[in-house]
Design an enzyme around this catalytic site. Structure first.
Site, PDB file in Angstrom:
ATOM      1  N   HIS A 149       4.202   9.767  12.737  1.00  0.00           N
ATOM      2  CA  HIS A 149       3.453   8.710  13.408  1.00  0.00           C
ATOM      3  C   HIS A 149       4.416   7.767  14.110  1.00  0.00           C
ATOM      4  O   HIS A 149       5.547   7.589  13.685  1.00  0.00           O
ATOM      5  CB  HIS A 149       2.502   7.967  12.470  1.00  0.00           C
ATOM      6  CG  HIS A 149       3.088   7.340  11.249  1.00  0.00           C
ATOM      7  ND1 HIS A 149       3.795   8.035  10.286  1.00  0.00           N
ATOM      8  CD2 HIS A 149       3.059   6.053  10.805  1.00  0.00           C
ATOM      9  CE1 HIS A 149       4.163   7.221   9.307  1.00  0.00           C
ATOM     10  NE2 HIS A 149       3.746   6.007   9.612  1.00  0.00           N
ATOM     11  N   HIS A 190       0.813  -1.220   0.000  1.00  0.00           N
ATOM     12  CA  HIS A 190       0.000   0.000   0.000  1.00  0.00           C
ATOM     13  C   HIS A 190       0.846   1.269   0.000  1.00  0.00           C
ATOM     14  O   HIS A 190       0.356   2.331  -0.369  1.00  0.00           O
ATOM     15  CB  HIS A 190      -0.951   0.000   1.198  1.00  0.00           C
ATOM     16  CG  HIS A 190      -0.293   0.298   2.520  1.00  0.00           C
ATOM     17  ND1 HIS A 190       0.396  -0.649   3.245  1.00  0.00           N
ATOM     18  CD2 HIS A 190      -0.215   1.453   3.235  1.00  0.00           C
ATOM     19  CE1 HIS A 190       0.861  -0.094   4.357  1.00  0.00           C
ATOM     20  NE2 HIS A 190       0.507   1.168   4.374  1.00  0.00           N
TER      21      HIS A 190
END
Length: 311
Positions: free
Chosen positions: A185, A120
């Site tokens: 993140h 992805h």
């Protein structure tokens, strides 16, 4: 010779395909709306090929061999993780080989793949940006998962060489560059040397190639469990600083952070900004900051920045 017609820097997240928002008011909705506007602009530009610079999340590269950079030149297949695209992807082979040869001539010994698996980190941004246009891609994978990472100054150097390679390529076409990487993140460690990585996980990041599907099937529920946490850390202030820095000609302040400084400010997942540095250096024009949304529920700050040539 090729013409670089634009650059898109865009975040990706498993949750964009697993749990997409139903409206722009929901977490991630504003980001996807901005992505749709970028896709419409790309459609108007009508690229003949797209170079997608993105990471791999232990779906193709493992610690049995962990290259810093991999270029796909013939076949590319989407792994289909987290609901992303699976199956064959069209590859701009002539452009890929021309880029490979030029980068080798510039002193970059990239790993080469005739049959590259992409997850992805490549397919999601490729799908978002290309819209309905069946444009072939050249996939360039950057190791952002765990040490040894290519240094940020080296990534800037590669980007500059990539831009020269594309402009001088034996490919008469319009080329769009896409940098696919999350902003700040915090993720669990993938470093086999880290004592916090338990035995089963350590074995999977080293030997996962032996049974890719089983490894992915075991991993996806753990990733899904991370979603929906409104307290997941995202450093929106740092993301904003980074995006603003890309609107200037000077990448040195970002590169000067080093791995420790970057991880302190943007978390382990923040290493994915290497893809942005490569793309920005390749195009050699400041970004226009298109959109940003801090989405802790998606475990990442979601940013979009664009630079397009004016026809």
């Amino acid at each position: 010779m090729s013409e670089i017609i634009g650059l898109v820097g865009i975040s990706h997240s498993p949750f964009a395909t697993m749990t997409p928002p139903e409206s722009s008011a929901e977490p991630g909705g504003r980001f996807l709306a901005d992505a749709a506007r970028v896709a419409a602009a790309v459609d108007r530009l009508a690229p003949d090929a797209v170079i997608v610079i993105g990471p791999d999340h232990f779906h193709a590269n493992f610690y049995d061999q962990m290259p810093p950079f991999v270029l796909g030149v013939e076949e590319a297949t989407g792994f289909g993780d987290f609901g992303s695209r699976s199956g064959p992807l069209p590859v701009a082979r002539a452009l890929a080989w021309s880029v490979r040869d030029a980068l080798a001539g510039a002193g970059f010994d990239l790993s080469l793949s005739y049959a590259l698996t992409v997850d992805h980190g490549v397919t999601q941004s490729y799908e978002m940006v290309r819209g309905a246009r069946p444009v072939p891609l050249v996939p360039l994978i950057v190791n952002t998962a765990a040490p040894p990472l290519p240094s940020m100054p080296r990534c800037v150097q590669l980007g500059r060489a990539l831009g020269a390679a594309v402009r001088g390529a034996d490919f008469a076409g319009r080329v769009l560059v896409v940098a696919s990487g999350g902003l700040s993140h915090w993720l669990p460690s993938n470093d086999p040397r880290d004592p916090a990585v338990d035995g089963a996980r350590r074995a999977s990041v080293i030997h996962g190639r032996a049974d890719l599907q089983a490894f992915a099937a075991a991993r996806e529920p753990r990733v899904r469990a991370m979603g929906g946490d409104p307290n997941a850390p995202v450093n929106a202030a740092w993301d904003t600083w980074f995006l603003k820095q890309l609107t200037t000609p000077d990448l040195a302040p970002v590169a000067a952070l080093g791995d420790e400084g970057l991880e302190e400010q943007a978390g382990s997942g923040g290493h994915e900004i290497r893809t942005w540095l490569i793309g920005r250096a390749a195009v050699d024009r400041p970004f226009v900051w298109t959109g940003y949304e801090a989405v802790p529920e998606w475990i990442t700050g979601m940013g979009i920045a664009t630079t397009f040539e004016v026809d």
